[in-house]
Design an enzyme around this catalytic site. Structure first.
Site, PDB file in Angstrom:
ATOM      1  N   HIS A 191       0.901  -1.407   0.148  1.00 20.48           N
ATOM      2  CA  HIS A 191       0.072  -0.216   0.057  1.00 20.48           C
ATOM      3  C   HIS A 191       0.879   1.342  -0.168  1.00 20.48           C
ATOM      4  CE1 HIS A 191      -3.142  -2.712   0.354  1.00 20.48           C
ATOM      5  NE2 HIS A 191      -2.787  -3.016   1.516  1.00 20.48           N
ATOM      6  N   ARG A 334     -17.387  -0.201 -20.204  1.00 21.54           N
ATOM      7  CA  ARG A 334     -17.182  -1.782 -20.431  1.00 21.54           C
ATOM      8  C   ARG A 334     -18.067  -2.526 -19.545  1.00 21.54           C
ATOM      9  NH1 ARG A 334     -11.439  -4.545 -18.573  1.00 21.54           N
ATOM     10  NH2 ARG A 334     -12.349  -3.931 -16.570  1.00 21.54           N
ATOM     11  N   GLU A 433      -8.459  -9.227 -25.380  1.00 20.87           N
ATOM     12  CA  GLU A 433      -7.612  -9.660 -24.508  1.00 20.87           C
ATOM     13  C   GLU A 433      -7.305 -11.038 -24.297  1.00 20.87           C
ATOM     14  OE1 GLU A 433      -9.093  -8.153 -20.544  1.00 20.87           O
ATOM     15  OE2 GLU A 433     -11.431  -8.390 -21.355  1.00 20.87           O
ATOM     16  N   ASN A 456      -3.008  -6.076 -20.293  1.00 19.65           N
ATOM     17  CA  ASN A 456      -2.709  -6.437 -18.919  1.00 19.65           C
ATOM     18  C   ASN A 456      -3.296  -8.009 -18.984  1.00 19.65           C
ATOM     19  OD1 ASN A 456      -2.656  -4.066 -18.662  1.00 19.65           O
ATOM     20  ND2 ASN A 456      -4.543  -3.658 -17.248  1.00 19.65           N
ATOM     21  N   ASP A 457      -4.303  -8.466 -19.712  1.00 19.47           N
ATOM     22  CA  ASP A 457      -4.714  -9.852 -19.646  1.00 19.47           C
ATOM     23  C   ASP A 457      -3.992 -10.438 -20.740  1.00 19.47           C
ATOM     24  OD1 ASP A 457      -6.376 -10.647 -17.460  1.00 19.47           O
ATOM     25  OD2 ASP A 457      -8.146  -9.268 -18.345  1.00 19.47           O
ATOM     26  N   ARG A 467      -0.063 -12.470 -13.908  1.00 18.59           N
ATOM     27  CA  ARG A 467       0.350 -11.247 -13.904  1.00 18.59           C
ATOM     28  C   ARG A 467       0.910 -10.597 -12.503  1.00 18.59           C
ATOM     29  NH1 ARG A 467      -5.426  -8.270 -15.930  1.00 18.59           N
ATOM     30  NH2 ARG A 467      -5.641  -6.817 -14.176  1.00 18.59           N
ATOM     31  N   CYS A 504      -6.311  -0.356 -24.069  1.00 19.46           N
ATOM     32  CA  CYS A 504      -6.627   0.252 -22.748  1.00 19.46           C
ATOM     33  C   CYS A 504      -5.627  -0.536 -21.806  1.00 19.46           C
ATOM     34  CB  CYS A 504      -7.973   0.300 -22.593  1.00 19.46           C
ATOM     35  SG  CYS A 504      -8.862  -1.195 -22.448  1.00 19.46           S
TER      36      CYS A 504
HETATM   37  C1  PEP Z   1      -6.497  -5.882 -19.829  1.00 21.26           C
HETATM   38  O1  PEP Z   1      -6.887  -6.748 -19.507  1.00 21.26           O
HETATM   39  O2  PEP Z   1      -5.770  -5.165 -20.387  1.00 21.26           O
HETATM   40  C2  PEP Z   1      -7.488  -4.458 -18.985  1.00 21.26           C
HETATM   41  C3  PEP Z   1      -7.773  -3.322 -19.614  1.00 21.26           C
HETATM   42  O3  PEP Z   1      -8.508  -5.118 -18.322  1.00 21.26           O
HETATM   43  P1  PEP Z   1      -8.430  -5.088 -16.596  1.00 21.26           P
HETATM   44  O4  PEP Z   1      -7.070  -4.722 -16.318  1.00 21.26           O
HETATM   45  O5  PEP Z   1      -9.505  -4.709 -16.219  1.00 21.26           O
HETATM   46  O6  PEP Z   1      -8.268  -6.685 -16.744  1.00 21.26           O
HETATM   47 MG    MG Z   2      -8.724  -7.450 -18.769  1.00 26.65          MG
END
Ligand code: PEP
Ligand code: MG
Length: 586
Positions: A191, A334, A433, A456-457, A467, A504
């Site tokens: 944190h 989303r 993703e 990210n995914d 991750r 994104c």
């Molecule tokens: C992603 O997976 O890149 C994304 C933007 O969604 P989240 O981070 O909410 O899984």
């Molecule tokens: Mg995602």
């Protein structure tokens, strides 16, 4: 001058005087009690007062630093009020007639040992949350005053040095002169690190020996980019810091100016730069002049903030507010991406072996149609208040997209019948993703109005590397060629079908990646607001044609290392020109 090495928590470097937080000694000993019910009642009183304190901390922090920084107090409150967790302690008080603080201390040690043995850093840190909550409760049971006074009331720049910083400590800090954190414990997702990022100051964690060796008032230099701290730096280091500081200040001014400009490459290609937002509050700071819209509004927070499913009217209010605040700019909302690892009590979701491969996002929504329909109706009703685009997460088949769109049409028909208005044209797109969506992107592009790549995914599914697991972070990188090829394919297929392709995920503001993404033809970059100035500034200094050639070169390489080396040479600092040659390479 002495250097202490740790882990890079939050980027940046600063100087200040050390404020060492003393370790709170709170020895707990076993004693016999007469009345077990009275002992448990005593605990409940303390528990309820602490719970109130946490609620106040949540509210103050939300006001001062926003929802994300405040979330931790909600989590602490849940732990503090979890009677199931304290049940064993209550049983011991009753059966063994022992004092409640001792019983909690034992429970705490048992639970923390279990968490400490876990592989996952994230889970280990959640163990520390339980430890912190138990310590706070024990201290209150022992009548030790906690949490009232402002910690480190300073009048000059200071850096906190501590074993560990609890969220309550960080809130009690006077932020005006705070320049950084150095802790012995804690990981890079602790944190203190999250708070440092929110405040834009450096943090170094896991720096052994700092609390024993560094004295209060000592002069410190903290480098959160490389993960070290220097006590009593010499003249040369101080001089270097002064130079860096000037350059950093200039850069910050430059970014603030660039954020207001439109992103256009030197050869005239206009690129959309948008922001990601998570809740209606985060829209408070939305600055329509500094971006082209909202590239991702995550609706999960809305569901996580409630004790039961948010009603259609409640959702409508939030979506309407978001769209209105966007002041005519496009907003991609989303639909619910919950399930798997993100649990909600009231949803009664099954426990899963592989949450990231399980019952989540669109899968859950298509299964629980009434939940999905409520959200779609709320979105449609809000659509007349701005420029809404709807996006479905975690799509892996064409059937899912078709079914989601069919439900949207059903919701439209219902509203029409009820005489309620909705916008005539609402583009409907998908998050790309999963590797499945990448490989089907030619077909999906014919039925979606836009794509947004969720790196990210996508990185974790493509490289099969969690991750959150630090042991496999070397694989979890957008510089992996498999990921870059996936991105290229999605953009190509999107463009063949004449639909825009955005991104994104965090990679959209990763300065190593921006030139390649531009060269691959990405139309929209969406990111947390503090990154907008940097990305726009980069785009304005690039030539699209040159970046196309660069992307081709990068994609013809063989290894991650080669990609890193090639992109590393394109350092942002070098591109800033002579005046900023002293800029640190972060
Ligand atoms: C992603 O997976 O890149 C994304 C933007 O969604 P989240 O981070 O909410 O899984
Ligand atoms: Mg995602």
């Amino acid at each position: 001058m002495k250097k202490y090495k740790g882990l890079a928590g939050a980027k940046g470097h600063k100087m200040g005087k050390a404020v060492v937080k003393p370790a709170q000694e709170c020895a707990v000993s076993r004693s016999k009690i007469e009345d077990a019910d009275e002992e448990i009642r005593r605990f409940k009183e303390v528990q309820s007062a602490y719970s109130e304190e946490l609620l106040k901390l949540f509210e103050t922090t939300k006001e001062e630093l926003g929802q994300d920084a405040a979330e931790i107090f909600k989590a602490y409150r849940m732990i503090a009020n979890d009677d199931y967790f304290f049940q064993n302690a209550f049983r011991k008080v009753k059966e063994e007639r022992i004092n409640i603080d001792y019983a909690i201390e034992q429970e705490k040690q048992k639970t923390c040992a279990m968490f400490a043995g876990m592989e996952d850093t994230y889970m280990r840190e959640r163990g520390m949350d339980i430890e912190n909550v138990c310590n706070e409760l024990i201290a209150r049971l022992k009548g030790i005053a906690v949490g009232q006074e402002r910690f480190a009331p300073e009048t000059e720049p200071f850096i906190v040095v501590a074993q560990d910083l609890t969220p309550a400590d960080t809130v009690r800090l006077d932020k005006k002169y705070l320049r950084g954190f150095v802790t012995e414990k804690g990981g890079v997702t602790s944190h203190a690190v999250i708070l440092a990022k929110t405040l834009g100051i450096p943090a170094v964690v896991g720096a052994c020996g700092v609390t024993d060796e560094i004295e209060n008032g000592a002069s410190l230099y903290i480098n959160g980019t490389e993960g070290y701290v220097v006590c009593e730096p010499d003249e040369a280091l101080i001089k270097q810091y002064e130079l860096e500081k000037e350059a950093m200040d200039r850069l910050a001014d430059h970014y603030a100016k660039m954020a207001k400009k439109e992103a256009r490459t030197l050869d005239g290609r206009r690129i959309s730069v948008c922001v990601n937002a998570g809740d209606a509050d985060s829209m408070e700071e939305f600055d329509a002049e500094s971006c082209d819209g909202v590239g991702l509004f995550r609706t999960e927070f809305l569901y996580m903030d409630e004790r039961d499913y948010p009603s259609e009217d409640r959702q409508f209010d939030v979506y309407r507010e978001v769209l209105s605040k966007a002041a005519g700019k496009e907003v991609i909302i989303r639909t619910l991406d919950i399930g798997g690892d993100k649990q909600l009590d009231y949803m009664d979701l099954p426990k899963e072996e592989n949450p990231f491969l399980g019952y989540r996002a669109i899968r859950l929504c298509l299964d629980r149609k009434e939940v999905f329909k409520t959200q779609l109706r709320a979105l449609l009703r809000a659509s007349v208040y701005g420029r809404l685009k709807i996006m479905f997460p975690m799509i892996v088949t064409l059937e899912e997209l078709r079914e989601a769109k069919a439900l949207l049409e059903e919701a439209k028909a219902e509203l029409k019948e009820e005489g309620r208005a909705y916008a005539p044209k609402i583009p409907t797109g998908i998050m790309v993703e999963t590797p499945a969506a990448v490989l089907l992107s030619d077909k999906l592009a014919r039925e979606a109005d836009f794509f947004s790549i969720g790196t990210n995914d996508l990185i974790q599914y493509t490289t099969a590397s969690d991750r959150m697991n630090e042991k496999v972070q070397y694989l979890y990188t957008p510089q992996n060629l498999s990921v870059l090829r996936a991105i290229r394919l999605v953009i190509e297929n999107g463009h063949k079908a004449h639909i825009p392709v955005g991104m994104c995920g965090e990679a959209a503001s990763d300065e190593r990646l921006v030139p390649v993404l531009l060269g691959l033809g990405l139309d929209e970059f969406s990111m947390v607001p503090p990154q907008v100035g940097k990305v726009k500034s980069m785009i304005c200094r690039m030539n699209h044609k040159e970046m196309e050639a660069l992307a081709q070169t990068v994609l013809s390489l063989d290894t991650v290392k080669e990609v890193e080396e090639t992109l590393g040479k394109l350092s942002f600092a070098e591109r800033e020109g002579e005046a900023d040659a002293a800029l640190p390479r972060e």
